[in-house]
Design a protein around this motif. Structure first.
Motif, PDB file in Angstrom:
ATOM      1  N   GLU A 119       0.864  -1.155  -0.038  1.00 29.54           N
ATOM      2  CA  GLU A 119       0.002   0.001  -0.161  1.00 29.54           C
ATOM      3  C   GLU A 119       0.901   1.300  -0.003  1.00 29.54           C
ATOM      4  OE1 GLU A 119      -3.909  -1.361   2.383  1.00 29.54           O
ATOM      5  OE2 GLU A 119      -2.622  -0.053   3.302  1.00 29.54           O
ATOM      6  N   LEU A 120       1.934   1.217   0.823  1.00 31.19           N
ATOM      7  CA  LEU A 120       2.745   2.407   0.978  1.00 31.19           C
ATOM      8  C   LEU A 120       3.246   2.767  -0.484  1.00 31.19           C
ATOM      9  CD1 LEU A 120       3.893   4.406   3.033  1.00 31.19           C
ATOM     10  CD2 LEU A 120       6.003   2.651   3.403  1.00 31.19           C
ATOM     11  N   VAL A 121       4.075   1.632  -0.949  1.00 29.65           N
ATOM     12  CA  VAL A 121       4.642   1.923  -2.253  1.00 29.65           C
ATOM     13  C   VAL A 121       3.656   2.567  -3.220  1.00 29.65           C
ATOM     14  CG1 VAL A 121       5.595   0.698  -4.232  1.00 29.65           C
ATOM     15  CG2 VAL A 121       6.398  -0.151  -2.050  1.00 29.65           C
ATOM     16  N   LYS A 122       2.485   1.976  -3.266  1.00 33.11           N
ATOM     17  CA  LYS A 122       1.417   2.535  -4.405  1.00 33.11           C
ATOM     18  C   LYS A 122       0.938   3.922  -3.911  1.00 33.11           C
ATOM     19  CE  LYS A 122      -1.479   2.431  -7.725  1.00 33.11           C
ATOM     20  NZ  LYS A 122      -1.339   2.376  -9.025  1.00 33.11           N
ATOM     21  N   ILE A 123       1.028   4.333  -2.507  1.00 29.85           N
ATOM     22  CA  ILE A 123       0.731   5.711  -2.133  1.00 29.85           C
ATOM     23  C   ILE A 123       1.717   6.520  -2.648  1.00 29.85           C
ATOM     24  CG2 ILE A 123       0.533   7.362  -0.181  1.00 29.85           C
ATOM     25  CD1 ILE A 123      -0.949   4.807   1.215  1.00 29.85           C
ATOM     26  N   PHE A 124       3.053   6.254  -2.509  1.00 30.32           N
ATOM     27  CA  PHE A 124       3.964   7.196  -3.144  1.00 30.32           C
ATOM     28  C   PHE A 124       4.295   7.220  -4.450  1.00 30.32           C
ATOM     29  CE2 PHE A 124       5.121   7.560   1.421  1.00 30.32           C
ATOM     30  CZ  PHE A 124       5.702   8.851   1.527  1.00 30.32           C
ATOM     31  N   GLU A 125       3.873   6.281  -5.127  1.00 31.27           N
ATOM     32  CA  GLU A 125       3.733   6.091  -6.453  1.00 31.27           C
ATOM     33  C   GLU A 125       2.638   7.176  -7.048  1.00 31.27           C
ATOM     34  OE1 GLU A 125       1.647   3.251  -9.984  1.00 31.27           O
ATOM     35  OE2 GLU A 125       3.155   2.206  -8.520  1.00 31.27           O
ATOM     36  N   CYS A 126       1.563   7.211  -6.477  1.00 27.65           N
ATOM     37  CA  CYS A 126       0.586   8.175  -6.502  1.00 27.65           C
ATOM     38  C   CYS A 126       1.011   9.661  -6.244  1.00 27.65           C
ATOM     39  CB  CYS A 126      -0.929   7.932  -5.914  1.00 27.65           C
ATOM     40  SG  CYS A 126      -1.546   6.332  -6.423  1.00 27.65           S
ATOM     41  N   ARG A 127       1.812   9.967  -5.221  1.00 26.89           N
ATOM     42  CA  ARG A 127       2.445  11.021  -4.921  1.00 26.89           C
ATOM     43  C   ARG A 127       3.103  11.726  -5.795  1.00 26.89           C
ATOM     44  NH1 ARG A 127       6.820  13.209  -1.985  1.00 26.89           N
ATOM     45  NH2 ARG A 127       6.106  15.016  -0.902  1.00 26.89           N
ATOM     46  N   LYS A 128       3.969  10.611  -6.422  1.00 28.13           N
ATOM     47  CA  LYS A 128       4.907  11.017  -7.602  1.00 28.13           C
ATOM     48  C   LYS A 128       4.273  11.375  -8.744  1.00 28.13           C
ATOM     49  CE  LYS A 128       8.870   9.209 -10.180  1.00 28.13           C
ATOM     50  NZ  LYS A 128       9.937   8.189 -10.552  1.00 28.13           N
ATOM     51  N   ASN A 129       3.181  10.444  -9.357  1.00 28.52           N
ATOM     52  CA  ASN A 129       2.541  10.675 -10.572  1.00 28.52           C
ATOM     53  C   ASN A 129       1.499  11.783 -10.752  1.00 28.52           C
ATOM     54  OD1 ASN A 129       4.619   8.904 -11.384  1.00 28.52           O
ATOM     55  ND2 ASN A 129       3.225   7.015 -11.263  1.00 28.52           N
ATOM     56  N   ASN A 130       0.700  11.707  -9.488  1.00 28.99           N
ATOM     57  CA  ASN A 130      -0.388  12.438  -9.704  1.00 28.99           C
ATOM     58  C   ASN A 130      -0.574  13.674  -8.595  1.00 28.99           C
ATOM     59  OD1 ASN A 130      -1.485  10.527 -11.139  1.00 28.99           O
ATOM     60  ND2 ASN A 130      -2.216   9.153  -9.470  1.00 28.99           N
ATOM     61  N   GLY A 131       0.746  13.627  -7.820  1.00 26.23           N
ATOM     62  CA  GLY A 131       0.686  14.706  -6.767  1.00 26.23           C
ATOM     63  C   GLY A 131      -0.186  14.393  -5.614  1.00 26.23           C
ATOM     64  N   GLN A 132      -0.392  13.327  -5.269  1.00 25.47           N
ATOM     65  CA  GLN A 132      -1.338  12.860  -4.167  1.00 25.47           C
ATOM     66  C   GLN A 132      -0.781  13.439  -2.697  1.00 25.47           C
ATOM     67  OE1 GLN A 132      -2.591   8.862  -2.010  1.00 25.47           O
ATOM     68  NE2 GLN A 132      -3.868   9.051  -3.811  1.00 25.47           N
ATOM     69  N   ILE A 133      -1.470  14.012  -1.785  1.00 26.09           N
ATOM     70  CA  ILE A 133      -0.849  14.762  -0.731  1.00 26.09           C
ATOM     71  C   ILE A 133      -0.789  13.355   0.239  1.00 26.09           C
ATOM     72  CG2 ILE A 133      -1.563  16.109   1.417  1.00 26.09           C
ATOM     73  CD1 ILE A 133      -2.826  17.903  -0.338  1.00 26.09           C
ATOM     74  N   VAL A 134       0.141  13.091   1.132  1.00 28.03           N
ATOM     75  CA  VAL A 134       0.421  12.241   2.009  1.00 28.03           C
ATOM     76  C   VAL A 134       0.714  12.765   3.392  1.00 28.03           C
ATOM     77  CG1 VAL A 134       1.777  10.177   2.631  1.00 28.03           C
ATOM     78  CG2 VAL A 134       1.538  10.652   0.311  1.00 28.03           C
ATOM     79  N   ILE A 135      -0.014  12.003   4.404  1.00 30.84           N
ATOM     80  CA  ILE A 135       0.148  12.608   5.644  1.00 30.84           C
ATOM     81  C   ILE A 135       0.714  11.507   6.625  1.00 30.84           C
ATOM     82  CG2 ILE A 135      -1.153  13.565   7.844  1.00 30.84           C
ATOM     83  CD1 ILE A 135      -2.846  15.385   6.073  1.00 30.84           C
ATOM     84  N   PRO A 136       1.865  11.387   6.978  1.00 33.57           N
ATOM     85  CA  PRO A 136       2.020  10.261   7.969  1.00 33.57           C
ATOM     86  C   PRO A 136       2.074  10.552   9.506  1.00 33.57           C
ATOM     87  CG  PRO A 136       4.099  11.528   7.475  1.00 33.57           C
ATOM     88  CD  PRO A 136       3.007  12.324   6.585  1.00 33.57           C
ATOM     89  N   VAL A 137       1.525   9.427  10.064  1.00 37.35           N
ATOM     90  CA  VAL A 137       1.240   9.714  11.444  1.00 37.35           C
ATOM     91  C   VAL A 137       2.004   8.404  12.271  1.00 37.35           C
ATOM     92  CG1 VAL A 137      -0.609   9.702  13.361  1.00 37.35           C
ATOM     93  CG2 VAL A 137      -1.162  10.349  10.897  1.00 37.35           C
ATOM     94  N   PHE A 138       2.612   9.024  13.311  1.00 34.73           N
ATOM     95  CA  PHE A 138       3.638   8.002  13.931  1.00 34.73           C
ATOM     96  C   PHE A 138       3.066   7.745  15.052  1.00 34.73           C
ATOM     97  CE2 PHE A 138       5.903  10.702  10.861  1.00 34.73           C
ATOM     98  CZ  PHE A 138       6.599   9.697  10.195  1.00 34.73           C
TER      99      PHE A 138
END
Length: 391
Positions: A119-138
């Protein structure tokens, strides 16, 4: 002379086009940008995709985060699947792609799940290609441990590598995604922090980012910004008064588009949102069905189990007046159809919580008279906007 006739032809074409879009509904093809005359704006299935390790946080933190987002009318996807394999289905990958924003809840054993890391890899693929915003919560994990795959978080990742015998390329893709995620600005829960306040801050951040995205998206609709701002001004969004504003115009001028844009822009400020195509709903159902839909959206699905309720019931009124709500009754074509809603609308200050707002759109100005506080007449595109659309 030829140049003169060329400019004259262009001017006549623009003038005719302006006349058409003032008087007819124009639906753009799927491949063209939406304009102010679009009847139904493009719908994104989910605002937020939640990525988390189920065994760590599903029944605790993540469930509370999801509920808090839901209360703010933020459409959030949460995977309720308890047993996961290694391969993510295509439907889930599409869900990640369609989301506007992803929230990743890193917990101690997040990296022990190949599913989570995919899931994480796909999310960052979308961030790179589509500019999707990502918010990490630790969540009870050190961001540096995620970034460098060390500590107990690194131990969990090492167990996955041994168990799944990952290839070097796959392992490196996981490491890169973890490192990239931990370098982003996010939220970290300390041992002394209250989870309720922590969740409140995350939801506020998500709401702010989604609102900014909505404002940016509206610029793709020619002339929409100035019209949305005028409606917002009439609604007086900062006022605690319960106000009703009408949007009036002929068919195809963008009444629904404006109402939807206003709704999307301000939704995070309200505890409940109700948007209904009034005429269409009554053509396919009854007034009782529409009222039940209204009550379930604003008061919760459980309200429907109580039995027959009406807007006059004190139980309904007492619960509604505790909520700050935003209501859109779109395409009201007959004043008689509003009679069932008169109790709510006429007694607006005792029917809804302070700061609640109501939008009513109609092609018939008489429908809006004696119901609304202010009416906004939709203006056709001016010369510059028409030229932009033409271009």
């Amino acid at each position: 002379m030829a140049v003169f006739f060329l400019f004259l032809s262009i001017f006549l074409f623009v003038y005719i086009w302006r006349f058409i879009i003032r008087n007819r509904h124009i639906s753009p093809s799927p491949s063209t940008p939406s304009t102010l005359t679009t009847a139904q704006p493009q719908v994104i299935k989910h605002d937020v995709f939640l990525s988390f390790r189920g065994e760590d946080t599903r029944v605790g933190f993540t469930s509370h985060l999801y509920a808090a987002l839901d209360r703010k009318q933020i459409r959030t996807f949460i995977d309720y699947q308890l047993v996961r394999g290694d391969e993510i289905p295509e439907s889930l990958l599409r869900t990640i792609e369609e989301a506007k924003l992803s929230v990743i809840v890193f917990s101690e054993n997040y990296a022990s799940s190949k599913w989570c890391l995919e899931e994480l890899v796909k999310i960052f693929e979308c961030r790179k290609n589509n500019g999707q915003i990502v918010i990490p919560v630790f969540y009870q994990v050190d961001p540096s441990h995620v970034r460098n795959q060390t500590g107990s978080f690194g131990d969990a990742f090492a167990r996955l590598i041994r168990k799944k015998a990952l290839t070097m390329d796959k392992e490196q893709s996981f490491r890169d995604a973890l490192t990239d995620a931990a370098t982003l600005s996010g939220w970290s829960l300390g041992n002394s922090d209250l989870e309720s306040e922590f969740i409140k801050n995350i939801v506020g951040d998500v709401s702010h980012k989604l609102q900014a995205m909505s404002s940016n998206h509206s610029t793709a609709l020619f002339g929409i910004d100035v019209r949305v701002n005028k409606v917002e001004s009439l609604l007086n969004m900062e006022s605690p008064d319960v106000l009703i504003v009408g949007i009036w115009g002929v068919g195809g001028t963008g009444k629904t588009t404006i109402a939807q844009a206003v709704c999307n822009k301000v939704r995070s400020r309200f505890e409940g949102i109700f948007f209904a195509n009034f005429r269409q709903e009554l053509e396919t159902g009854s007034m009782a069905d529409l009222q039940r839909s209204f009550l379930s959206h604003l008061l919760g699905q459980e309200i429907l189990n109580i039995g027959s309720l009406s807007f006059r019931d004190s139980f309904v009124r007492e619960r509604l007046r505790r909520k700050k709500v935003f209501i859109v009754l779109d395409d009201v074509d007959d004043v008689m159809r509003l009679e069932e809603w008169r109790d709510l609308l006429d007694g607006r200050n005792s029917s809804f919580g302070p700061g609640s707002k109501v939008l009513i759109t109609s092609r018939d100005k008489q429908v809006l008279n004696n119901v609304v506080d202010e009416t906004y007449e939709v203006e056709g595109l001016n010369y510059e906007e028409s030229l932009q659309l033409f271009s």
